[in-house]
Design an enzyme around this catalytic site. Structure first.
Site, PDB file in Angstrom:
ATOM      1  N   CYS A  22     -49.349  -0.804  32.018  1.00  0.00           N
ATOM      2  CA  CYS A  22     -48.017  -0.970  32.594  1.00  0.00           C
ATOM      3  C   CYS A  22     -47.147   0.123  31.960  1.00  0.00           C
ATOM      4  CB  CYS A  22     -47.464  -2.343  32.245  1.00  0.00           C
ATOM      5  SG  CYS A  22     -47.305  -2.557  30.476  1.00  0.00           S
ATOM      6  N   HIS A 129     -48.153 -14.908  18.871  1.00  0.00           N
ATOM      7  CA  HIS A 129     -48.166 -13.588  19.540  1.00  0.00           C
ATOM      8  C   HIS A 129     -47.008 -12.745  18.994  1.00  0.00           C
ATOM      9  CE1 HIS A 129     -47.911 -10.453  22.597  1.00  0.00           C
ATOM     10  NE2 HIS A 129     -49.166 -10.785  22.915  1.00  0.00           N
ATOM     11  N   GLU A 131     -45.154 -10.547  20.221  1.00  0.00           N
ATOM     12  CA  GLU A 131     -43.949 -10.442  21.065  1.00  0.00           C
ATOM     13  C   GLU A 131     -43.074 -11.682  20.872  1.00  0.00           C
ATOM     14  OE1 GLU A 131     -44.419  -9.592  25.369  1.00  0.00           O
ATOM     15  OE2 GLU A 131     -42.852 -11.100  25.630  1.00  0.00           O
ATOM     16  N   THR A 167     -43.384 -12.294  28.025  1.00  0.00           N
ATOM     17  CA  THR A 167     -43.409 -11.486  29.263  1.00  0.00           C
ATOM     18  C   THR A 167     -44.727 -11.596  30.017  1.00  0.00           C
ATOM     19  OG1 THR A 167     -44.105  -9.580  27.971  1.00  0.00           O
ATOM     20  CG2 THR A 167     -41.755  -9.756  28.477  1.00  0.00           C
ATOM     21  N   SER A 224     -54.002 -10.387  25.035  1.00  0.00           N
ATOM     22  CA  SER A 224     -53.665 -11.679  25.635  1.00  0.00           C
ATOM     23  C   SER A 224     -53.419 -11.512  27.124  1.00  0.00           C
ATOM     24  CB  SER A 224     -52.449 -12.269  24.921  1.00  0.00           C
ATOM     25  OG  SER A 224     -51.313 -12.240  25.698  1.00  0.00           O
ATOM     26  N   ASN A 225     -52.867 -10.372  27.473  1.00  0.00           N
ATOM     27  CA  ASN A 225     -52.576 -10.088  28.870  1.00  0.00           C
ATOM     28  C   ASN A 225     -53.875 -10.035  29.682  1.00  0.00           C
ATOM     29  OD1 ASN A 225     -52.770  -7.533  30.648  1.00  0.00           O
ATOM     30  ND2 ASN A 225     -50.615  -8.127  30.812  1.00  0.00           N
TER      31      ASN A 225
HETATM   32  S1  SF4 Z   1     -43.142  -6.405  29.293  1.00  0.00           S
HETATM   33 FE1  SF4 Z   1     -45.163  -6.037  28.559  1.00  0.00          FE
HETATM   34  S2  SF4 Z   1     -46.402  -6.056  30.364  1.00  0.00           S
HETATM   35 FE2  SF4 Z   1     -44.345  -5.834  31.019  1.00  0.00          FE
HETATM   36  S3  SF4 Z   1     -44.001  -3.657  31.196  1.00  0.00           S
HETATM   37 FE3  SF4 Z   1     -43.357  -4.248  29.202  1.00  0.00          FE
HETATM   38  S4  SF4 Z   1     -45.107  -3.961  27.945  1.00  0.00           S
HETATM   39 FE4  SF4 Z   1     -45.833  -3.984  30.009  1.00  0.00          FE
END
Ligand code: SF4
Length: 676
Positions: A22, A129, A131, A167, A224-225
């Site tokens: 991404c 996690h 994040e 996210t 995890s994604n």
């Molecule tokens: S939030 Fe995570 S998955 Fe979405 S664009 Fe940003 S890094 Fe990529």
């Protein structure tokens, strides 16, 4: 690798359009690459190959700020970090390069608002996690992480809470958990902060998985994604596979008639996806992109709000736009600039207008390309400078002003010059007032130019130096003419002599000294008085700019002979002069130019004569005695006779020398003075 090695080309391989990196991950990886050597807090992405590739260029991962060598470069990965971690990094003196994904950063701001409002923060996501830890690190108030409905049920009862999502969380699961949360929180504010890129990729993967026989998810085991993607597709496709690399496809039973779908987690690099596809089909170009899976899924109002909200925080850019950004990194080849867009911008060294930039500087840049093919924004500082220069050149041209250029190269028909960094052409005929034989002589020379042709779209400028020289000469002449003051005395150089006078250059313009203005006396030819090249003072008698005529006088800068005649020729003195004119009553003797005296006929000889020519002739040099000087009437009476008488009265030389003298008769003195 072909079928001979045990691979069966399948009938159709469909690659999900949004498989792989991404933008947030791509940005973090690129930042880490450019920052080498550097350290990252945790692996920049969960992909062993990328991590080892980064390690090979000096980007290593540490698990806490304290492990970072003091003053080192620290890259914050896309997951982001909490406020306290950021402060610990700074306390180490680290040069922090924050590659937190803008979507995640927006959730940090939401956490901050929960802190400001004094309400709890609930993050729907995995507690451990990074994040989720980072998001919770932006509020000092109550915060919780819940990844299951059970965990949500275990929340304390609350009056108010802000609910956000990790996210990469699965959408359906988020809905179920939030339904449970509302049982614990009386007034929850639920913000669906699932990343649109994740959601898009998940939905696309599920749709694809429903249509294929085998669904392959490519991603790191720790991602995890990727794992969530696998969990999702497995629900609709029993033959789902989760692999980290193409090698893991060995021995997997796929028949020639199988339709195979491929997707990849956000941390899976393109090269691995390509390898998997090639392995599956052996011919990469036969891969069918999943067009039917690329349409945008409908978004719920809450999610749209989040996306719009995030979008608002991102700068919208387009090619040609001028924006201001902060220098966040400098490498040997380029400067990385944060322009507030989802991807950082790169300015190649050649596109910098000045290499004197340092990290933290705010610079103005122009967007050349929104995406250079590798997810970076291509920027240029030079384009802005060039545009400004063009504007300046255009303005000068329109205002009729000159520009300054430097000769760069002699080319056919003229010279190429550099005008404020822009190339311009000067035709040979426009280089000088005279014919130019060697155009190369102008290379390296700075010169003023007038633009005679300009075409901005074609970036074409034609200029003339000759026009500048003409203008300068006329300007100079005008200044000289303006400064000419009748009656003033100026210095000049005799340029040319003619019968009627002399031309004198008085600093850029020539004036004429008429022959009668050369001397107080009579002048046969100007050369009798002055020579070509001689520097003389002249008095300006008259100026006629319209006819470009200046009348000068040389004689008026010299003393008038009559003004000093009394001092110079006292009565009784004997001087020499030249007979210049003879009349019936006497002869005029020039004592100096402009000063003639009269020798009356009675004073021309010792004896009475019938006519002057009996004693003297024009051109004779004679000794005369000054009898009278009347400066008012401009008359001088002279006598040759008295000189002769005086000489006759001189003592007789000793015997022997007498023979050299003749005996003359001394007549009675005639007292009558004849005046002119
Ligand atoms: S939030 Fe995570 S998955 Fe979405 S664009 Fe940003 S890094 Fe990529």
């Amino acid at each position: 690798m072909g079928a001979s090695e045990g691979w069966v080309p399948v009938s159709k391989v469909i690659l999900a359009k949004h498989a792989g990196f991404c933008f947030g991950v791509r940005r973090a990886v690129e930042t880490a690459r450019r920052s080498a050597p550097a350290v990252t807090l945790g692996p920049v992405i969960h992909n062993p190959r990328v991590v080892s590739e980064l390690a090979s260029i000096g980007v290593r991962s540490v698990s806490s700020p304290e492990e970072i060598p003091e003053g080192a470069r620290a890259v914050v990965r896309s997951h982001g970090v909490g406020r306290e971690t950021l402060e610990r990094l700074k306390a180490r003196g680290a040069e922090v390069l924050d590659a937190t994904c803008p979507f995640v950063r927006r959730i940090h701001e939401m956490a901050l608002s929960a802190e400001r409002d004094g309400i709890a923060l609930i993050v729907v996501g995995e507690e451990r996690h990074p994040e989720v830890e980072g998001i919770r690190g932006w509020t000092s108030g109550e915060s919780y992480a819940v990844a299951t409905e059970e965990a949500a049920l275990a929340l304390p009862e609350m009056e108010r809470a802000l609910v956000v999502s990790q996210t990469t969380f699965i959408e359906g699961r988020f809905d179920r958990i939030t339904q449970t949360i509302v049982q614990r929180v009386r007034h929850p504010e639920i913000l669906r902060t699932i990343c649109p890129a994740t959601r898009q990729s998940q939905e696309e993967a599920v749709r694809l998985a429903r249509e294929v026989d085998v669904m392959v998810v490519v991603g790191g085991r720790e991602s995890s994604n990727s794992r969530k993607l696998y969990e999702l597709v497995r629900e609709v496709c029993p033959r789902a596979l989760f692999i980290e690399s193409a090698e893991e496809l060995e021995g997997i039973g796929i028949s020639a008639t199988d339709r195979v779908g491929i997707t990849a987690g956000a941390s899976t690099p393109d090269c691995i996806i390509k390898e998997v596809v090639a392995r599956m089909n052996d011919i990469e170009k036969q891969v069918t992109p999943s067009e039917e899976h690329v349409e945008q899924a409908e978004t719920s109002p809450t999610e749209s709000d989040f996306m719009a909200d995030v979008e608002k925080t991102l700068v919208q850019i387009r090619p040609g736009q001028t924006i201001t950004g902060t220098v966040v990194q400098i490498t040997d080849d380029e400067v990385c600039v944060n322009v507030g867009y989802k991807a950082d911008g790169l300015v190649k060294k050649a596109d910098l207008s000045s290499t004197d930039v340092k990290i933290g500087d705010e610079i103005e840049v122009e967007v050349v390309k929104v995406n250079d093919g590798e997810g970076n924004v291509l920027l240029s500082q030079r384009n802005i400078v060039n545009r400004k220069v063009w504007d300046e050149i255009m303005a000068k041209h329109e205002a009729g002003e000159f520009v300054v250029g430097v000769g760069k190269e002699a080319v056919k028909g003229g010279l190429l010059a550099d005008v404020m960094g822009i190339r311009c052409f000067i035709p040979a005929s426009q280089l000088s007032l005279r014919y130019v034989e060697k155009i190369e002589e102008f290379v390296g020379q700075e010169m003023k130019l007038e633009i005679i042709e300009i075409d901005k779209p074609k970036k074409r400028i034609v200029a003339s130096r000759k026009k500048v020289l003409i203008a300068e000469e006329s300007e100079k002449k005008k200044a000289i003419w303006d400064a000419l003051e009748i009656g003033s005395v100026v210095r000049g150089v005799v340029r040319r002599l003619a019968d009627f006078g002399a031309f004198v250059d008085i600093g850029g313009v020539d004036g004429l000294v008429h022959v009668t203005d050369l001397s107080w006396g009579r002048v046969q030819h100007p050369s009798d008085v002055i020579k070509v090249g001689e520097e003389i003072d002249v008095k300006i008698l008259n100026v006629d700019p319209a006819r470009e005529r200046i009348s000068l006088s040389y004689k008026q800068t010299r003393p008038r002979p009559w003004a000093v005649a009394g001092d110079r020729y006292p009565v009784g003195s004997i001087v020499e002069g030249k007979v210049v004119r003879i009349t019936t009553f006497g002869a005029f003797v020039e004592l100096e130019p402009g000063l003639d005296g009269l020798v009356h006929i009675s004073q021309c000889a010792l004896t009475r004569i019938a006519k002057v020519e009996d004693a003297i002739n024009v051109g004779d040099i004679v000794r005369v005695k000054v009898l009278d000087v009347n400066t008012e009437a401009k008359r001088i009476s002279l006598s040759i006779r008295e000189v002769l008488e005086d000489e006759a009265l001189e003592p007789v030389p000793p015997a022997g020398e007498l023979d050299e003298y003749s005996i003359v008769e001394v007549p009675a003195k005639d007292e009558d003075a004849v005046e002119e």
